[in-house]
Scaffold this active site. Structure first.
Site, mmCIF file in Angstrom:
data_model
loop_
_atom_site.group_PDB
_atom_site.id
_atom_site.type_symbol
_atom_site.label_atom_id
_atom_site.label_comp_id
_atom_site.label_asym_id
_atom_site.label_seq_id
_atom_site.Cartn_x
_atom_site.Cartn_y
_atom_site.Cartn_z
ATOM 1 N N HIS A 219 0.795 -1.239 0.000
ATOM 2 C CA HIS A 219 0.000 0.000 0.000
ATOM 3 C C HIS A 219 0.819 1.276 0.000
ATOM 4 C CE1 HIS A 219 0.893 0.049 4.344
ATOM 5 N NE2 HIS A 219 0.634 1.334 4.273
HETATM 6 C C1 UD1 Z 1 -2.124 6.051 5.258
HETATM 7 C C2 UD1 Z 1 -0.867 6.603 5.907
HETATM 8 C C3 UD1 Z 1 0.206 5.536 5.890
HETATM 9 C C4 UD1 Z 1 -0.279 4.244 6.543
HETATM 10 C C5 UD1 Z 1 -1.583 3.801 5.870
HETATM 11 C C6 UD1 Z 1 -2.132 2.638 6.652
HETATM 12 C C7 UD1 Z 1 -0.500 9.019 5.540
HETATM 13 C C8 UD1 Z 1 0.269 10.025 4.822
HETATM 14 N N1 UD1 Z 1 -0.352 7.746 5.149
HETATM 15 O O1 UD1 Z 1 -1.826 5.762 3.894
HETATM 16 O O2 UD1 Z 1 1.325 6.008 6.663
HETATM 17 O O3 UD1 Z 1 0.698 3.261 6.363
HETATM 18 O O4 UD1 Z 1 -2.539 4.877 5.927
HETATM 19 O O5 UD1 Z 1 -3.067 1.929 5.915
HETATM 20 O O6 UD1 Z 1 -1.216 9.340 6.451
HETATM 21 N N2 UD1 Z 1 -8.998 4.961 0.554
HETATM 22 C C9 UD1 Z 1 -10.217 4.368 0.395
HETATM 23 N N3 UD1 Z 1 -10.911 4.051 1.518
HETATM 24 C C10 UD1 Z 1 -10.469 4.315 2.774
HETATM 25 C C11 UD1 Z 1 -9.226 4.927 2.914
HETATM 26 C C12 UD1 Z 1 -8.502 5.244 1.792
HETATM 27 O O7 UD1 Z 1 -10.670 4.113 -0.708
HETATM 28 O O8 UD1 Z 1 -11.176 3.981 3.759
HETATM 29 C C13 UD1 Z 1 -8.212 5.267 -0.673
HETATM 30 C C14 UD1 Z 1 -8.495 6.649 -1.238
HETATM 31 O O9 UD1 Z 1 -8.430 6.571 -2.627
HETATM 32 C C15 UD1 Z 1 -7.325 7.456 -0.731
HETATM 33 C C16 UD1 Z 1 -6.205 6.421 -0.721
HETATM 34 O O10 UD1 Z 1 -6.816 5.212 -0.365
HETATM 35 O O11 UD1 Z 1 -7.029 8.562 -1.525
HETATM 36 C C17 UD1 Z 1 -5.090 6.745 0.245
HETATM 37 O O12 UD1 Z 1 -5.601 6.934 1.562
HETATM 38 P P1 UD1 Z 1 -4.796 7.837 2.621
HETATM 39 O O13 UD1 Z 1 -5.428 7.720 3.955
HETATM 40 O O14 UD1 Z 1 -4.584 9.204 2.108
HETATM 41 O O15 UD1 Z 1 -3.373 7.186 2.663
HETATM 42 P P2 UD1 Z 1 -2.952 5.651 2.817
HETATM 43 O O16 UD1 Z 1 -2.281 5.250 1.562
HETATM 44 O O17 UD1 Z 1 -4.097 4.874 3.301
HETATM 45 N N1 UDP Z 2 -4.215 -5.226 8.694
HETATM 46 C C1 UDP Z 2 -5.509 -5.740 8.754
HETATM 47 N N2 UDP Z 2 -6.121 -6.115 7.598
HETATM 48 C C2 UDP Z 2 -5.520 -6.017 6.379
HETATM 49 C C3 UDP Z 2 -4.207 -5.504 6.321
HETATM 50 C C4 UDP Z 2 -3.589 -5.099 7.504
HETATM 51 O O1 UDP Z 2 -6.084 -5.860 9.843
HETATM 52 O O2 UDP Z 2 -6.148 -6.380 5.362
HETATM 53 C C5 UDP Z 2 -3.560 -4.810 9.937
HETATM 54 C C6 UDP Z 2 -2.222 -5.452 10.186
HETATM 55 O O3 UDP Z 2 -2.384 -6.694 10.823
HETATM 56 C C7 UDP Z 2 -1.531 -4.405 11.031
HETATM 57 C C8 UDP Z 2 -2.062 -3.107 10.506
HETATM 58 O O4 UDP Z 2 -3.286 -3.426 9.826
HETATM 59 O O5 UDP Z 2 -1.890 -4.533 12.394
HETATM 60 C C9 UDP Z 2 -1.095 -2.511 9.538
HETATM 61 O O6 UDP Z 2 -1.715 -1.497 8.827
HETATM 62 P P1 UDP Z 2 -1.209 -0.993 7.407
HETATM 63 O O7 UDP Z 2 -0.443 -2.050 6.734
HETATM 64 O O8 UDP Z 2 -2.397 -0.449 6.721
HETATM 65 O O9 UDP Z 2 -0.308 0.261 7.787
HETATM 66 P P2 UDP Z 2 1.183 0.501 8.330
HETATM 67 O O10 UDP Z 2 1.424 -0.387 9.481
HETATM 68 O O11 UDP Z 2 2.103 0.291 7.197
HETATM 69 O O12 UDP Z 2 1.169 1.945 8.698
#
Ligand code: UD1
Ligand code: UDP
Length: 382
Positions: A219
């Protein structure tokens, strides 16, 4: 009674917050009141609500519904909303987790109106400022009063940046206290591990055999947004599955799901879609994720949390990034940084296939990090 205001927003923060909320409920309910603010950064049911239902986290008192958007727009909406709530609720401190835009927004809003900040997961550094998370962490740490680092490396980073490890109370913005205290994610993993075993049916549902599949998550913004990197990752996954006749399950973050057809070459996209060994599924619940991690042959991920959980369950991990904040995993030999490099990923897989024994030293505490954090907050925040 002290009042804590917890900010959550992204999936991993909701999961991390479960550990502290549990300890507050079970041990400190007469001393601590927690107000939970969900920024709404993650909003799909399987990125947010599912964790509240499954992990017994109190329902948020507020939801800012900030949603998705550019960094500036998303963060600005959150800052505005958090400031308003801080002024209304007047908490003794704000609790911030990790390094997302929700963390940054909490740090900016609270520091400007002098609400003490408790940063959980302080000190981690990738030393790569092109990562949005690296900026968020540095800013948050620089305005925090109590900084809880899950690892020795994180603690040492803070010391190298000039934090004094010998400060004495009363602690403040200008006299912060740094701790090395273990990882609340490890607390959660221990706590939910057997429940996951009892409840999850994900292996059966996806016809996965114990120890005979790979778990992959992708991601990170540079991996999803840069077509060269995304193509290299999927070429490697495809090759590994075919050459080893091994199944791969990939619970896909919505960010990646939305960009897959756009950023993969049409040929690779259809190859992946028609490869029966690769199972792409929607994001799964935490209990399902634990079950997948616990029973996989190996994990491949660009996630911070998943890297660590692989280690907690004694699984080797191929890190799909050019560096990691969790350097201890690499030093232990159970994780390899392979970047989004097809050759390096396959090389790492071949190496792990041949490795007979891995070392998983105790690195993340004893499963009581949240309790320690709560006790220190009670001692030092008034
Ligand atoms: C964010 C965090 C990242 C973390 C990740 C965990 C920042 C800068 N990044 O990244 O550090 O590792 O969360 O998962 O804060 N979207 C959906 N549905 C949702 C949420 C997001 O469709 O419920 C899609 C949207 O298109 C959105 C994109 O995902 O634009 C990115 O979401 P965003 O929260 O901005 O950043 P993440 O990549 O999720
Ligand atoms: N996780 C989850 N379901 C998923 C993918 C991840 O519950 O489909 C959990 C995972 O076990 C961990 C956390 O989400 O506890 C990690 O989140 P993510 O990978 O989104 O973000 P990061 O840790 O890189 O910020």
């Amino acid at each position: 009674m002290i009042k804590l205001l917890t900010i959550i927003g992204a999936r991993p923060q909701i999961i991390k917050a479960a550990a502290l909320s549990r300890v507050i409920k079970n041990k400190f309910s007469d001393k601590v009141r927690e107000i939970i603010v969900h920024t709404g950064q993650h909003y799909d049911d399987n990125m947010s609500q599912i964790f509240f239902d499954e992990l017994d986290i109190p329902h948020p008192n507020y939801n800012l519904n900030a949603g998705s958007g550019s960094h500036g727009k998303q963060t600005a909406l959150m800052i505005e909303g958090i400031e308003e709530i801080l002024l209304k609720e007047k908490p003794n401190c704000i609790i911030l987790y990790g390094d997302t835009n929700s963390t940054l927004a909490g740090a900016v809003a609270a520091s400007k109106i002098q609400v003490p900040i408790v940063h959980i997961e302080a000190g981690l550094r990738s030393f790569n400022k092109s990562m949005p998370e690296e900026i968020n962490r540095i800013i948050c740490d620089s305005v925090s009063t109590l900084l809880f680092s899950p690892t020795k490396a994180g603690f040492d980073n803070l010391v190298k940046e000039g934090f004094n490890k010998k400060t004495v109370p009363p602690y403040s913005f200008d006299n912060p206290k740094i701790y090395h205290c273990g990882d609340v994610m490890f607390d959660n993993t221990l706590f939910f591990s057997s429940l996951a075993e009892q409840k999850s049916t994900i292996l059966k549902d996806n016809h996965l055999e114990i120890g005979n599949y790979l778990l992959v998550t992708i991601h990170r913004n540079n991996n999803t947004d840069e077509p060269n990197r995304l193509n290299a990752l999927f070429r490697a996954i495809n090759k590994i599955s075919l050459e080893n006749k091994i199944k791969i399950i990939l619970p896909l973050h919505p960010r990646t799901a939305k960009l897959l057809s756009k950023n993969l070459s049409s040929e690779l996209y259809s190859t992946v879609k028609t490869n029966d060994l690769i199972k792409i599924v929607s994001p799964v619940s935490f209990l399902e994720m634990i079950a997948l991690e616990k029973n996989a042959f190996l994990v491949m991920t660009d996630s911070g949390g998943v890297q660590k959980e692989a280690f907690f369950f004694k699984k080797p991990c191929i890190i799909l990034r050019s560096e990691t904040e969790w350097i201890e995993l690499v030093n232990s030999g159970s994780a390899i940084v392979a970047d989004a490099n097809e050759v390096e990923i396959i090389k790492a897989f071949e190496k792990f296939k041949k490795t007979k024994r891995f070392k998983f030293p105790v690195l993340f505490g004893d499963g009581n990090a949240a309790e320690f954090i709560c006790e220190e907050i009670l001692k030092n925040i008034h």
